[in-house]
Scaffold this motif. Structure first.
Motif, mmCIF file in Angstrom:
data_model
loop_
_atom_site.group_PDB
_atom_site.id
_atom_site.type_symbol
_atom_site.label_atom_id
_atom_site.label_comp_id
_atom_site.label_asym_id
_atom_site.label_seq_id
_atom_site.Cartn_x
_atom_site.Cartn_y
_atom_site.Cartn_z
ATOM 1 N N THR A 1 0.933 -7.012 5.426
ATOM 2 C CA THR A 1 0.686 -5.743 4.766
ATOM 3 C C THR A 1 1.915 -4.849 4.927
ATOM 4 O O THR A 1 2.398 -4.658 6.045
ATOM 5 N N PRO B 1 -1.114 4.450 7.905
ATOM 6 C CA PRO B 1 -2.123 3.387 7.902
ATOM 7 C C PRO B 1 -2.082 2.595 9.209
ATOM 8 O O PRO B 1 -1.003 2.288 9.727
ATOM 9 N N ARG C 1 -3.249 4.370 -1.825
ATOM 10 C CA ARG C 1 -4.282 5.001 -1.006
ATOM 11 C C ARG C 1 -4.505 6.466 -1.315
ATOM 12 O O ARG C 1 -5.652 6.940 -1.395
ATOM 13 N N ASP C 2 -3.421 7.194 -1.514
ATOM 14 C CA ASP C 2 -3.546 8.657 -1.597
ATOM 15 C C ASP C 2 -3.146 9.237 -2.945
ATOM 16 O O ASP C 2 -2.942 10.441 -3.069
ATOM 17 N N SER D 1 3.254 -1.061 4.073
ATOM 18 C CA SER D 1 2.862 0.282 3.661
ATOM 19 C C SER D 1 4.105 1.085 3.301
ATOM 20 O O SER D 1 5.066 1.114 4.069
ATOM 21 N N ASP E 1 -3.643 -0.519 9.778
ATOM 22 C CA ASP E 1 -3.560 -1.972 9.565
ATOM 23 C C ASP E 1 -2.331 -2.314 8.720
ATOM 24 O O ASP E 1 -2.429 -2.625 7.539
ATOM 25 N N THR E 2 -1.163 -2.243 9.323
ATOM 26 C CA THR E 2 0.065 -2.517 8.578
ATOM 27 C C THR E 2 1.047 -3.280 9.448
ATOM 28 O O THR E 2 1.034 -3.158 10.677
ATOM 29 N N PHE F 1 1.156 5.351 0.429
ATOM 30 C CA PHE F 1 0.374 6.340 1.175
ATOM 31 C C PHE F 1 1.206 7.605 1.359
ATOM 32 O O PHE F 1 2.428 7.616 1.146
ATOM 33 N N ARG G 1 0.847 -1.195 0.000
ATOM 34 C CA ARG G 1 0.000 0.000 0.000
ATOM 35 C C ARG G 1 0.881 1.243 0.000
ATOM 36 O O ARG G 1 1.697 1.442 0.909
#
Length: 278
Positions: free
Chosen positions: A240, A172, A274-275, A242, A174-175, A165, A163
């Motif tokens: 995950t 984040p 995400r961004d 990030s 949840d990483t 970001f 992910r």
């Protein structure tokens, strides 16, 4: 060809654990399906996109139809697509497990636990004769996972989520791992590159001219791969990662895409930016 797995065996021998293992392998799992519904259910499965199905059929299901006959019909109808796993353990170990969990054996009631185990073994003997047998007496969860994987010749699916970001929009939650790319030169300050994002060929060319960036990505990929392999051994289904930069548009997106290229050769990789549009 679809893969159909029947899981049967003695109560307390580890069928519930095997179902969790199979779910991690990508099987669609159904526990305690009544034999009378099996034909209709399989008709639905065969016309669907599901290619791995695991069904638990044991003495709990026997009151809803002939268990042995149901397994025989599956073998006759689908041949090599069907594998039957039978889990068992010594009587002493099964009694110990029921004592620890304080659960009741499905055949216990009018008979003692010891007698219920013997009765169950007799009722399932014919299914056992059709099966690949796993004796879980001395097995822990990891040993059982390795045994199931070996018997089925199935590689457990391990998912790496990547992910990108922007730190200015928040870290984040949840990483498992966070990579910081803010040390990299920022295309934001180049008027021709600022409107683009890290997936654009011009952004890629911009970063590929910097040798240290490629080195960083290679080290990051090696670290993620090592962690994934070790997490996989202990039963984790995925991780995950990030990857952040200031705004989540250029540097983090580029690095996430490059990591996906490297890691997708050995793992299932899902990528999210995400961004990127903020």
């Amino acid at each position: 060809m679809k893969k159909i797995l029947i899981v049967s065996g003695l109560s307390g021998a580890g069928k519930s654990t095997v179902i969790k293992i199979l779910e991690d392998m990508g099987f669609f799992c159904i526990d305690n399906l009544p034999p009378a519904l099996l034909n209709d259910f399989m008709a639905i499965v065969m016309s669907s996109s599901i290619d791995r199905i695991a069904l638990v059929l044991d003495v709990r299901s026997a009151q809803f139809g002939d268990l042995t006959e149901a397994v025989k019909k599956l073998l006759q109808s689908y041949g090599e697509s069907v594998t039957v796993l039978f889990l068992e353990a010594s009587k002493e170990e099964l009694i110990r497990r029921f004592s620890i969990t304080r659960r009741k054996h499905p055949l216990e009631g009018k008979v003692s636990l010891s007698e219920a185990i013997d009765l169950e073994r007799d009722l399932l003997q014919e299914i056992r004769n059709m099966s690949l047998i796993i004796d879980t007496t001395e097995m822990d969860v990891q040993s059982l996972r390795e045994k199931v994987s070996c018997l089925l010749s199935v590689q457990r699916i391990f998912l790496i989520r990547l992910r990108s970001f922007g730190f200015k929009y928040g870290l984040p939650v949840d990483t498992d791992f966070v990579l910081d790319t803010r040390f990299m030169p920022n295309p934001y300050y180049c008027p021709d590159l600022a409107p683009l994002d890290g997936r654009d060929e011009r952004i890629k060319s911009f970063f590929e001219s910097h040798e240290k960036i490629a080195e960083y990505i290679q080290h990051a990929a090696s670290m993620i791969k090592t962690a994934a392999e070790e997490y996989k051994k202990v039963g984790r289904a995925g991780i995950t990662v990030s990857i952040g930069c200031t705004g989540g548009r250029h540097r983090s997106v580029y690095v996430a895409e490059k990591l996906a290229e490297k890691l997708s050769k050995e793992f299932e990789v899902h990528i999210e930016h995400r961004d990127v549009n903020k």
